[in-house]
Design a protein around this motif. Structure first.
Motif, PDB file in Angstrom:
ATOM      1  N   MET A  10       0.816  -1.207   0.000  1.00  0.00           N
ATOM      2  CA  MET A  10       0.000   0.000   0.000  1.00  0.00           C
ATOM      3  C   MET A  10       0.855   1.265   0.000  1.00  0.00           C
ATOM      4  O   MET A  10       0.547   2.236  -0.705  1.00  0.00           O
ATOM      5  N   LEU A  11       1.953   1.254   0.765  1.00  0.00           N
ATOM      6  CA  LEU A  11       2.842   2.420   0.791  1.00  0.00           C
ATOM      7  C   LEU A  11       3.451   2.671  -0.589  1.00  0.00           C
ATOM      8  O   LEU A  11       3.583   3.818  -1.024  1.00  0.00           O
ATOM      9  N   PHE A  12       3.800   1.591  -1.268  1.00  0.00           N
ATOM     10  CA  PHE A  12       4.368   1.709  -2.620  1.00  0.00           C
ATOM     11  C   PHE A  12       3.337   2.297  -3.581  1.00  0.00           C
ATOM     12  O   PHE A  12       3.633   3.215  -4.355  1.00  0.00           O
ATOM     13  N   GLY A  13       2.110   1.783  -3.507  1.00  0.00           N
ATOM     14  CA  GLY A  13       1.053   2.287  -4.374  1.00  0.00           C
ATOM     15  C   GLY A  13       0.760   3.748  -4.111  1.00  0.00           C
ATOM     16  O   GLY A  13       0.559   4.539  -5.044  1.00  0.00           O
ATOM     17  N   ALA A  14       0.761   4.143  -2.830  1.00  0.00           N
ATOM     18  CA  ALA A  14       0.506   5.537  -2.481  1.00  0.00           C
ATOM     19  C   ALA A  14       1.602   6.447  -3.017  1.00  0.00           C
ATOM     20  O   ALA A  14       1.347   7.573  -3.448  1.00  0.00           O
ATOM     21  N   SER A  15       2.831   5.964  -3.007  1.00  0.00           N
ATOM     22  CA  SER A  15       3.953   6.755  -3.524  1.00  0.00           C
ATOM     23  C   SER A  15       3.816   6.978  -5.025  1.00  0.00           C
ATOM     24  O   SER A  15       4.132   8.054  -5.538  1.00  0.00           O
ATOM     25  N   LEU A  16       3.328   5.952  -5.720  1.00  0.00           N
ATOM     26  CA  LEU A  16       3.116   6.099  -7.166  1.00  0.00           C
ATOM     27  C   LEU A  16       1.957   7.051  -7.446  1.00  0.00           C
ATOM     28  O   LEU A  16       2.022   7.856  -8.388  1.00  0.00           O
ATOM     29  N   VAL A  17       0.899   6.953  -6.652  1.00  0.00           N
ATOM     30  CA  VAL A  17      -0.261   7.831  -6.844  1.00  0.00           C
ATOM     31  C   VAL A  17       0.160   9.294  -6.754  1.00  0.00           C
ATOM     32  O   VAL A  17      -0.273  10.138  -7.548  1.00  0.00           O
ATOM     33  N   ARG A  18       1.033   9.603  -5.803  1.00  0.00           N
ATOM     34  CA  ARG A  18       1.505  10.976  -5.639  1.00  0.00           C
ATOM     35  C   ARG A  18       2.736  11.268  -6.497  1.00  0.00           C
ATOM     36  O   ARG A  18       3.274  12.368  -6.440  1.00  0.00           O
ATOM     37  N   ARG A  19       3.166  10.262  -7.266  1.00  0.00           N
ATOM     38  CA  ARG A  19       4.327  10.398  -8.161  1.00  0.00           C
ATOM     39  C   ARG A  19       5.549  10.909  -7.391  1.00  0.00           C
ATOM     40  O   ARG A  19       6.280  11.789  -7.858  1.00  0.00           O
ATOM     41  N   ARG A  20       5.767  10.302  -6.222  1.00  0.00           N
ATOM     42  CA  ARG A  20       6.874  10.697  -5.365  1.00  0.00           C
ATOM     43  C   ARG A  20       8.106   9.845  -5.669  1.00  0.00           C
ATOM     44  O   ARG A  20       8.484   8.939  -4.914  1.00  0.00           O
ATOM     45  N   LYS A  21       8.733  10.134  -6.781  1.00  0.00           N
ATOM     46  CA  LYS A  21       9.930   9.411  -7.207  1.00  0.00           C
ATOM     47  C   LYS A  21      11.031   9.521  -6.157  1.00  0.00           C
ATOM     48  O   LYS A  21      11.835   8.596  -5.981  1.00  0.00           O
ATOM     49  N   ASP A  22      11.058  10.672  -5.453  1.00  0.00           N
ATOM     50  CA  ASP A  22      12.111  10.905  -4.462  1.00  0.00           C
ATOM     51  C   ASP A  22      12.010   9.977  -3.263  1.00  0.00           C
ATOM     52  O   ASP A  22      12.973   9.802  -2.521  1.00  0.00           O
ATOM     53  N   LEU A  23      10.835   9.363  -3.062  1.00  0.00           N
ATOM     54  CA  LEU A  23      10.679   8.436  -1.944  1.00  0.00           C
ATOM     55  C   LEU A  23      11.176   7.038  -2.273  1.00  0.00           C
ATOM     56  O   LEU A  23      11.467   6.246  -1.366  1.00  0.00           O
ATOM     57  N   LEU A  24      11.268   6.729  -3.549  1.00  0.00           N
ATOM     58  CA  LEU A  24      11.578   5.363  -3.982  1.00  0.00           C
ATOM     59  C   LEU A  24      13.072   5.153  -4.189  1.00  0.00           C
ATOM     60  O   LEU A  24      13.799   6.062  -4.600  1.00  0.00           O
ATOM     61  N   ASN A  25      13.510   3.955  -3.904  1.00  0.00           N
ATOM     62  CA  ASN A  25      14.891   3.556  -4.167  1.00  0.00           C
ATOM     63  C   ASN A  25      15.060   3.447  -5.681  1.00  0.00           C
ATOM     64  O   ASN A  25      14.371   2.655  -6.326  1.00  0.00           O
ATOM     65  N   PRO A  26      15.962   4.221  -6.273  1.00  0.00           N
ATOM     66  CA  PRO A  26      16.093   4.209  -7.738  1.00  0.00           C
ATOM     67  C   PRO A  26      16.483   2.845  -8.298  1.00  0.00           C
ATOM     68  O   PRO A  26      16.239   2.561  -9.474  1.00  0.00           O
ATOM     69  N   SER A  27      17.084   2.009  -7.462  1.00  0.00           N
ATOM     70  CA  SER A  27      17.478   0.672  -7.920  1.00  0.00           C
ATOM     71  C   SER A  27      16.430  -0.380  -7.581  1.00  0.00           C
ATOM     72  O   SER A  27      16.669  -1.572  -7.730  1.00  0.00           O
ATOM     73  N   SER A  28      15.251   0.086  -7.121  1.00  0.00           N
ATOM     74  CA  SER A  28      14.197  -0.853  -6.760  1.00  0.00           C
ATOM     75  C   SER A  28      13.753  -1.662  -7.976  1.00  0.00           C
ATOM     76  O   SER A  28      13.615  -1.135  -9.077  1.00  0.00           O
TER      77      SER A  28
END
Length: 290
Positions: free
Chosen positions: A203-221
């Motif tokens: 759910m946290l991952f989906g919420a990050s995508l909904v808000r397009r928060r690229k800065d929250l995600l590990n770029p190598s994920s």
């Protein structure tokens, strides 16, 4: 009363005032402590042993309710007692087992303590998993990060600072613990507790995508959808949010079928209730409007 006992009593009364304890619990715990102390040698801090006595007394007292009935317990949490007596949870379990033996407490009480200890052990393991799995998917949180939601002053007026990965990390854990507490059968089950955690991360991952928060995600994920446009201003429909439970189960040794059952019959209904009471709305607002 000797000087040493008087000093212990004074410390004990300060603890009781801090906990805002009722007189019955306070007197019962002190009486039990004195009785045990006369028959056994209590090694270590007297206040720590009194913390055990308070916990036992708090579980066995009965309070009169507004309706004229009675409820068990004095509603003082173990966390409050540990904080007031400066007793670690690990040391508490070691001492309370000895206390139960010395005081000849019932098998029901001993079983309750053992269940509580199992839940603590499971929670410790799950938290270690959470830290590792969170950092695989999101940017690793740093304690020095400024909390999100803090207002900044500038020439353009006040605005809210975007939520950080530290905020997301804390939010995810508090949300997980809150929901897990609603399902006692899961609390001391390591496998299903982990499945519930994977639902939270999904759910946290989906919420990050909904808000397009690229800065929250590990770029190598390994989970970021190929070609996902983080710069787009278009809204993502709920049925378009990618579910990553399958990938999470494959990587972290979860059982996908069981994890989906936990999601559908435990996680989602609990989240729905939180949304209905507007408690969980912030999850989809990781970056407040400015």
């Amino acid at each position: 009363m000797g000087s040493e006992e008087a000093e212990t009593r004074a410390k004990y009364e300060r603890v009781c005032r801090e906990l805002n304890l009722d007189q019955l619990t306070m007197d019962t715990a002190w009486k039990d402590y004195k009785s045990i102390n006369e028959d056994y040698v209590l090694e270590g801090s007297c206040i720590e042993w009194l913390g055990c006595a308070l916990y036992v007394a708090g579980q066995s007292t009965f309070q009169e309710t507004v309706e004229g009935g009675h409820s068990s317990g004095n509603k003082v949490s173990l966390t409050q007692i540990l904080r007031a007596t400066k007793l670690s949870l690990i040391e508490f379990f070691r001492k309370i087992k000895k206390w139960a033996e010395m005081a000849k407490l019932s098998s029901d009480f001993v079983e309750k303590v053992e269940t509580l200890e199992r839940k603590f052990e499971v929670a410790s393991i799950i938290f270690d998993k959470y830290r590792k799995e969170f950092c695989d998917i999101f940017q690793c949180p740093e304690d020095k990060q400024t909390p999100g939601g803090v207002r900044q002053c500038g020439r353009k007026g006040n605005k809210l600072r975007p939520y950080s990965t530290l905020d997301l990390f804390k939010y995810g854990w508090v949300l997980y613990v809150h929901i897990k507490s609603q399902f006692p059968l899961i609390s001391d089950d390591l496998v299903n507790s982990h499945h519930l955690l994977l639902c939270c991360i999904d759910m946290l991952f989906g919420a990050s995508l909904v808000r397009r928060r690229k800065d929250l995600l590990n770029p190598s994920s390994f989970l970021i959808p190929e070609g996902f446009n983080f710069d787009s201003t278009e809204c993502i429909q709920l049925d378009e949010i990618p579910c990553i439970l399958s990938e999470l189960c494959n990587k972290y040794r979860g059982i996908e079928k069981d994890c989906c059952v936990i999601r559908d019959y435990h996680w989602r209904p609990a989240i729905k209730k939180l949304f209905e009471h507007t408690v969980c709305v912030q999850c989809l607002h990781l970056c407040p409007s400015v």
